[in-house]
Design an enzyme around this catalytic site. Structure first.
Site, PDB file in Angstrom:
ATOM      1  N   GLY A  12      42.075  46.441  37.554  1.00 40.75           N
ATOM      2  CA  GLY A  12      40.719  45.898  37.572  1.00 40.75           C
ATOM      3  C   GLY A  12      39.911  46.504  38.705  1.00 40.75           C
ATOM      4  O   GLY A  12      40.438  47.284  39.519  1.00 40.75           O
ATOM      5  N   ASP A  13      38.608  46.200  38.722  1.00 41.92           N
ATOM      6  CA  ASP A  13      37.696  46.667  39.771  1.00 41.92           C
ATOM      7  C   ASP A  13      37.599  48.187  39.818  1.00 41.92           C
ATOM      8  O   ASP A  13      37.407  48.773  40.877  1.00 41.92           O
ATOM      9  CB  ASP A  13      38.128  46.143  41.157  1.00 41.92           C
ATOM     10  CG  ASP A  13      38.390  44.657  41.130  1.00 41.92           C
ATOM     11  OD1 ASP A  13      37.560  43.942  40.567  1.00 41.92           O
ATOM     12  OD2 ASP A  13      39.426  44.221  41.659  1.00 41.92           O
ATOM     13  N   LYS A  16      34.111  49.488  36.225  1.00 43.66           N
ATOM     14  CA  LYS A  16      33.788  49.400  34.788  1.00 43.66           C
ATOM     15  C   LYS A  16      32.341  49.003  34.579  1.00 43.66           C
ATOM     16  O   LYS A  16      31.696  49.442  33.634  1.00 43.66           O
ATOM     17  CB  LYS A  16      34.653  48.327  34.105  1.00 43.66           C
ATOM     18  CG  LYS A  16      36.086  48.702  33.914  1.00 43.66           C
ATOM     19  CD  LYS A  16      36.819  47.630  33.135  1.00 43.66           C
ATOM     20  CE  LYS A  16      36.890  46.291  33.825  1.00 43.66           C
ATOM     21  NZ  LYS A  16      37.621  46.264  35.089  1.00 43.66           N
ATOM     22  N   ASN A  38      37.141  34.882  35.730  1.00 39.89           N
ATOM     23  CA  ASN A  38      37.934  35.562  36.770  1.00 39.89           C
ATOM     24  C   ASN A  38      37.380  36.963  37.000  1.00 39.89           C
ATOM     25  O   ASN A  38      37.624  37.577  38.030  1.00 39.89           O
ATOM     26  CB  ASN A  38      39.428  35.634  36.379  1.00 39.89           C
ATOM     27  CG  ASN A  38      39.674  36.117  34.956  1.00 39.89           C
ATOM     28  OD1 ASN A  38      38.757  36.210  34.154  1.00 39.89           O
ATOM     29  ND2 ASN A  38      40.915  36.406  34.643  1.00 39.89           N
ATOM     30  N   ALA A  39      36.638  37.487  36.032  1.00 39.06           N
ATOM     31  CA  ALA A  39      36.037  38.825  36.159  1.00 39.06           C
ATOM     32  C   ALA A  39      34.720  38.717  36.936  1.00 39.06           C
ATOM     33  O   ALA A  39      34.225  37.629  37.168  1.00 39.06           O
ATOM     34  CB  ALA A  39      35.761  39.383  34.777  1.00 39.06           C
ATOM     35  N   GLY A  40      34.191  39.860  37.289  1.00 44.78           N
ATOM     36  CA  GLY A  40      32.882  39.798  37.928  1.00 44.78           C
ATOM     37  C   GLY A  40      32.313  41.157  38.213  1.00 44.78           C
ATOM     38  O   GLY A  40      33.040  42.057  38.629  1.00 44.78           O
ATOM     39  N   HIS A  41      31.033  41.327  37.915  1.00 43.93           N
ATOM     40  CA  HIS A  41      30.337  42.499  38.436  1.00 43.93           C
ATOM     41  C   HIS A  41      28.856  42.206  38.599  1.00 43.93           C
ATOM     42  O   HIS A  41      28.334  41.265  38.013  1.00 43.93           O
ATOM     43  CB  HIS A  41      30.655  43.757  37.616  1.00 43.93           C
ATOM     44  CG  HIS A  41      29.841  43.936  36.380  1.00 43.93           C
ATOM     45  ND1 HIS A  41      30.279  43.520  35.153  1.00 43.93           N
ATOM     46  CD2 HIS A  41      28.635  44.500  36.187  1.00 43.93           C
ATOM     47  CE1 HIS A  41      29.362  43.825  34.260  1.00 43.93           C
ATOM     48  NE2 HIS A  41      28.357  44.422  34.855  1.00 43.93           N
ATOM     49  N   THR A 124      42.926  33.838  40.597  1.00 42.48           N
ATOM     50  CA  THR A 124      41.568  33.536  41.066  1.00 42.48           C
ATOM     51  C   THR A 124      41.316  32.019  41.090  1.00 42.48           C
ATOM     52  O   THR A 124      40.254  31.577  41.496  1.00 42.48           O
ATOM     53  CB  THR A 124      40.531  34.189  40.129  1.00 42.48           C
ATOM     54  OG1 THR A 124      40.753  33.694  38.801  1.00 42.48           O
ATOM     55  CG2 THR A 124      40.646  35.706  40.126  1.00 42.48           C
ATOM     56  N   ARG A 138      48.887  25.322  21.635  1.00 44.33           N
ATOM     57  CA  ARG A 138      48.081  24.666  20.589  1.00 44.33           C
ATOM     58  C   ARG A 138      47.497  23.335  21.032  1.00 44.33           C
ATOM     59  O   ARG A 138      47.306  22.428  20.245  1.00 44.33           O
ATOM     60  CB  ARG A 138      48.873  24.511  19.279  1.00 44.33           C
ATOM     61  CG  ARG A 138      49.153  25.860  18.637  1.00 44.33           C
ATOM     62  CD  ARG A 138      50.444  25.892  17.904  1.00 44.33           C
ATOM     63  NE  ARG A 138      51.555  25.703  18.823  1.00 44.33           N
ATOM     64  CZ  ARG A 138      52.820  25.663  18.457  1.00 44.33           C
ATOM     65  NH1 ARG A 138      53.127  25.763  17.187  1.00 44.33           N
ATOM     66  NH2 ARG A 138      53.764  25.514  19.338  1.00 44.33           N
ATOM     67  N   GLN A 218      39.090  42.937  33.850  1.00 43.93           N
ATOM     68  CA  GLN A 218      40.376  43.252  34.512  1.00 43.93           C
ATOM     69  C   GLN A 218      40.828  44.684  34.160  1.00 43.93           C
ATOM     70  O   GLN A 218      39.975  45.525  33.936  1.00 43.93           O
ATOM     71  CB  GLN A 218      41.460  42.225  34.128  1.00 43.93           C
ATOM     72  CG  GLN A 218      41.263  40.840  34.744  1.00 43.93           C
ATOM     73  CD  GLN A 218      40.390  39.930  33.899  1.00 43.93           C
ATOM     74  OE1 GLN A 218      40.509  39.879  32.704  1.00 43.93           O
ATOM     75  NE2 GLN A 218      39.483  39.195  34.541  1.00 43.93           N
TER      76      GLN A 218
HETATM   77  P1  IMP Z   1      44.013  35.118  37.054  1.00 44.04           P
HETATM   78  O1  IMP Z   1      43.401  36.056  36.070  1.00 44.04           O
HETATM   79  O2  IMP Z   1      43.010  34.305  37.822  1.00 44.04           O
HETATM   80  O3  IMP Z   1      45.100  34.276  36.454  1.00 44.04           O
HETATM   81  O4  IMP Z   1      44.748  36.006  38.179  1.00 44.04           O
HETATM   82  C1  IMP Z   1      45.933  36.769  37.912  1.00 44.04           C
HETATM   83  C2  IMP Z   1      45.902  38.084  38.670  1.00 44.04           C
HETATM   84  O5  IMP Z   1      44.870  38.911  38.145  1.00 44.04           O
HETATM   85  C3  IMP Z   1      45.602  37.955  40.165  1.00 44.04           C
HETATM   86  O6  IMP Z   1      46.329  38.951  40.851  1.00 44.04           O
HETATM   87  C4  IMP Z   1      44.099  38.259  40.260  1.00 44.04           C
HETATM   88  O7  IMP Z   1      43.752  38.737  41.530  1.00 44.04           O
HETATM   89  C5  IMP Z   1      43.986  39.319  39.187  1.00 44.04           C
HETATM   90  N1  IMP Z   1      42.629  39.392  38.615  1.00 44.04           N
HETATM   91  C6  IMP Z   1      42.071  38.546  37.713  1.00 44.04           C
HETATM   92  N2  IMP Z   1      40.827  38.954  37.394  1.00 44.04           N
HETATM   93  C7  IMP Z   1      40.600  40.086  38.083  1.00 44.04           C
HETATM   94  C8  IMP Z   1      39.486  40.996  38.146  1.00 44.04           C
HETATM   95  O8  IMP Z   1      38.457  40.843  37.487  1.00 44.04           O
HETATM   96  N3  IMP Z   1      39.650  42.077  38.978  1.00 44.04           N
HETATM   97  C9  IMP Z   1      40.788  42.282  39.691  1.00 44.04           C
HETATM   98  N4  IMP Z   1      41.849  41.467  39.665  1.00 44.04           N
HETATM   99  C10 IMP Z   1      41.755  40.371  38.859  1.00 44.04           C
END
Ligand code: IMP
Length: 376
Positions: A12-13, A16, A38-41, A124, A138, A218
């Site tokens: 990720g990061d 993208k 959990n994503a972000g930009h 996250t 389910r 991700q």
């Molecule tokens: P979760 O997606 O919050 O369950 O996190 C699981 C793992 O994925 C952790 O190591 C997070 O830091 C990583 N992660 C989740 N979303 C991102 C993202 O958008 N960028 C980078 N790492 C991510």
């Protein structure tokens, strides 16, 4: 290409967002197919910054239809907060009636589970894992159910009984039915105009020869199946997951651009074979602003690892590669690139399936001459 996926090839990061924004402007539909907030930009338009976590990247163009597909898990409050920031703008958004809802107990259990793990994942804490767990078990609530008052009441009553018995077991505060029901019913009212069968919508757009961009969140190494399990997220960011997560036939997807940083970063726990701990890590982190968009955490930094990129190409499918952030490396005398691993005395060129083997991998490097000039 009429249909194209943008996918991260690392953890990720990879930048993208930049590639997606560029391609989104040439698309009619932009579709997020997995993950949640959990994503972000961040997109900057006319000097205004928009932090997107759930909403697809085409949202700032009024002609683009933005789709939150069935493979996503959606935090309704997070989504509404993002939409609030767009007040005054014209946008098009559609949400799958099959997407799952992130509920308060998902966020609570994400944090509780992390606190109890010996080998932490570093999630996250947005409730992503528990929401996908409920989907597989389910016992999840889908968008179509949330916006149906009677159905939502019935499901929430049954589910909360179970969640509260778990909360008791953990010695945690109980979840209040009335509070959750009222709050989420209000969210439902605001979101229901956008809810539809997005598989039908996307397929009709493809039939009409419209251009569809599938926006991955991700990266491949965080994929539940092909990533560095268990240090992964709970969905599949790969291009291979697009058909299932959107309801579009595999043969309708024409290509996938893999986005790769000129080095490697990782947030959260888990092995990173090329990780740097010296002043070079600091140099790259500061120059590349390597801090998480969603959690603000400092990202771990390492050299470019081509074994990972080959793995991403093989396991998820890539038809092209976009390399980002090369300019961050300007000023270094030499650069290292990992071309294989040494594992138990053997040289291998693949990512091992066992996490302990991956932890034991030592990078085999090729050293390249750096450059001093600013190539930004
Ligand atoms: P979760 O997606 O919050 O369950 O996190 C699981 C793992 O994925 C952790 O190591 C997070 O830091 C990583 N992660 C989740 N979303 C991102 C993202 O958008 N960028 C980078 N790492 C991510």
């Amino acid at each position: 290409m009429q249909t194209l996926v943008v996918v991260g090839t690392q953890w990720g990061d990879e930048g993208k967002g930049k590639i997606t924004d560029f391609l989104a402007q040439r698309s009619d539909l932009v579709v997020r197919y997995q993950g949640g907030n959990n994503a972000g930009h961040t997109i900057v338009l006319d000097g205004v910054k928009y932090a997107l976590h759930t909403i697809p990247s085409g949202i700032l163009s009024e002609n683009i239809t933005n789709v939150l597909a069935n493979g996503m898990v959606i935090n309704p409050k997070g989504l509404l907060d993002e939409l609030k920031k767009l007040e005054g703008r014209t946008y098009q958004i559609k949400i799958s009636d099959r997407a799952h809802i992130i509920m308060p107990y998902h966020m609570a259990f994400d944090a509780i589970r992390e606190s109890k793990l010996k080998d932490k994942i570093g999630t996250t804490k947005k409730g992503i894992g528990p929401a996908y767990t409920d989907k597989a078990e389910r016992s999840g609530i889908r968008m179509g159910e949330l916006i149906n008052k009677a159905l939502f009441k019935e499901k929430l009553t049954e589910i909360l009984e179970h969640k509260n018995s778990l909360a008791k077991l953990y010695g945690e505060p109980l979840f209040d039915f009335d509070e959750i029901y009222q709050t989420y019913s209000e969210y439902a009212k605001q979101l229901s105009p956008f809810v539809c069968n997005t598989s039908k919508l996307i397929n009709e757009a493809i039939e009409q020869k419209k251009k569809v961009l599938f926006e991955g969140a991700q990266g491949t190494l965080l994929c539940l199946d092909h990533g560095t399990y268990p240090f992964v997220t709970s969905s599949s960011p790969t291009a291979a997951s697009v058909p299932l997560n959107t309801g579009v036939a595999p043969w309708l997807i024409h290509g996938a651009i893999g986005v790769t940083k000129a080095y490697t970063t990782r947030v959260g726990e888990g092995p990173l074979p090329t990780e740097l701990f010296d002043e070079k890590a600091h140099y790259i982190r500061e120059k590349g602003h390597e801090y998480g968009t969603t959690t603000g955490r400092a990202r771990r930094v390492g050299w470019l690892d081509l074994v990972l990129i080959k793995h991403a190409k093989r396991s998820g499918g890539l038809s092209g590669l976009a390399v980002t952030l090369l300019d961050v490396l300007s000023g270094l005398d030499e650069l290292k690139v990992c071309v294989a691993y040494k594992l138990n005395g053997e040289t291998i060129d693949e990512v091992p399936g066992l996490i302990d083997d991956f932890k034991a991998c030592e990078p085999v490097y090729q050293t390249l001459k750096g450059w001093q000039e600013d190539i930004q």
